[in-house]
Write an enzyme that holds these catalytic residues in place. Structure first.
Site, mmCIF file in Angstrom:
data_model
loop_
_atom_site.group_PDB
_atom_site.id
_atom_site.type_symbol
_atom_site.label_atom_id
_atom_site.label_comp_id
_atom_site.label_asym_id
_atom_site.label_seq_id
_atom_site.Cartn_x
_atom_site.Cartn_y
_atom_site.Cartn_z
ATOM 1 N N SER A 113 -94.339 4.891 30.864
ATOM 2 C CA SER A 113 -94.876 6.248 30.779
ATOM 3 C C SER A 113 -96.272 6.309 31.374
ATOM 4 O O SER A 113 -96.996 5.311 31.404
ATOM 5 C CB SER A 113 -94.920 6.692 29.305
ATOM 6 O OG SER A 113 -95.345 8.038 29.200
ATOM 7 N N ASP A 114 -96.647 7.493 31.850
ATOM 8 C CA ASP A 114 -98.003 7.711 32.331
ATOM 9 C C ASP A 114 -98.400 9.157 32.035
ATOM 10 O O ASP A 114 -97.555 10.055 32.064
ATOM 11 C CB ASP A 114 -98.118 7.438 33.827
ATOM 12 C CG ASP A 114 -99.567 7.399 34.268
ATOM 13 O OD1 ASP A 114 -100.237 6.403 33.952
ATOM 14 O OD2 ASP A 114 -100.035 8.366 34.891
ATOM 15 N N THR A 115 -99.675 9.359 31.743
ATOM 16 C CA THR A 115 -100.181 10.686 31.405
ATOM 17 C C THR A 115 -101.391 11.014 32.264
ATOM 18 O O THR A 115 -102.267 10.168 32.447
ATOM 19 C CB THR A 115 -100.584 10.751 29.910
ATOM 20 O OG1 THR A 115 -99.442 10.458 29.107
ATOM 21 C CG2 THR A 115 -101.117 12.128 29.538
ATOM 22 N N GLY A 164 -95.276 11.640 32.348
ATOM 23 C CA GLY A 164 -94.024 11.218 32.967
ATOM 24 C C GLY A 164 -93.455 10.021 32.233
ATOM 25 O O GLY A 164 -94.194 9.186 31.708
#
Length: 200
Positions: free
Chosen positions: A74-76, A111
């Site tokens: 995940s990435d923010t 994501g």
């Protein structure tokens, strides 16, 4: 309530917040950091394409060494008026970020990548967060605490950064770092988890 997973699960993130959220699903999982740089060139990608591409990279970096597992990455990112606010490089940048986000509505885009059987499925969630007007004393005290330094946009909504928030429109957990309800729905839809028993 507990889910059972069809295969071993790996979370490709060292974030304690993502660990806590994934733990809500009840199945055991391992944590393996991806070591992927978060400075992917954005090029012509929009926010969602960018975070999904980064989440996919993180997921694949771990999956290449553990291809029999379910890997979740995940990435923010935080963005305002087309500008992306990553994790601040130092205290001065953190203060500048918070001053610019003050009294404005920004977008938090998270994501997620899910690897299984040689493929990565990605999705993203966008949430609008409105900050109240922040005074410098509050910003200085928050930055001095060290809390913003490992967080996109220089704040954590689940920590003292919550004091900045006037309104949120969307998924709170996506702002924290993992849209757990949507992730669970995806995992169920892919047949990777089930409630109360192993997947057949």
């Amino acid at each position: 309530m507990k889910f059972m997973a069809a295969k071993p699960v790996i979370l490709a993130s060292g974030s304690p917040r993502r660990k806590e959220l994934l733990g809500l699903l009840g199945f055991p999982f391992e944590i393996i950091l991806s070591q992927v740089s978060e400075n992917l060139a954005i090029g012509d990608m929009d926010r969602k394409q960018y975070v999904e591409a980064l989440a996919k990279e993180k997921t694949m970096a771990v999956a290449q060494l553990h291809d029999s597992a379910i890997v979740i990455g995940s990435d923010t990112i935080v963005s305002l008026d087309g500008r992306i606010y990553p994790k601040p490089e130092d205290a001065e940048e953190a203060k500048r970020f918070l001053q610019e986000l003050s009294n404005n509505t920004h977008t938090v885009t998270t994501g997620v990548g899910i690897y299984v059987n040689g493929e990565v499925v990605t999705f993203s969630v966008e949430t609008k967060v409105t900050f109240r007007k922040l005074d410098m004393a509050l910003i200085d005290a928050y930055v001095a605490s060290g809390d913003p330094m490992d967080k996109a946009g220089a704040y954590g909504i689940q920590t003292a950064g919550a004091l900045f928030v006037d309104k949120i429109e969307g998924d709170y957990h996506a702002v924290v770092g993992l849209p757990i309800a949507k992730l669970a729905a995806y995992l169920q839809g892919l047949g990777l988890i089930s409630i109360g028993g192993p997947v057949h």
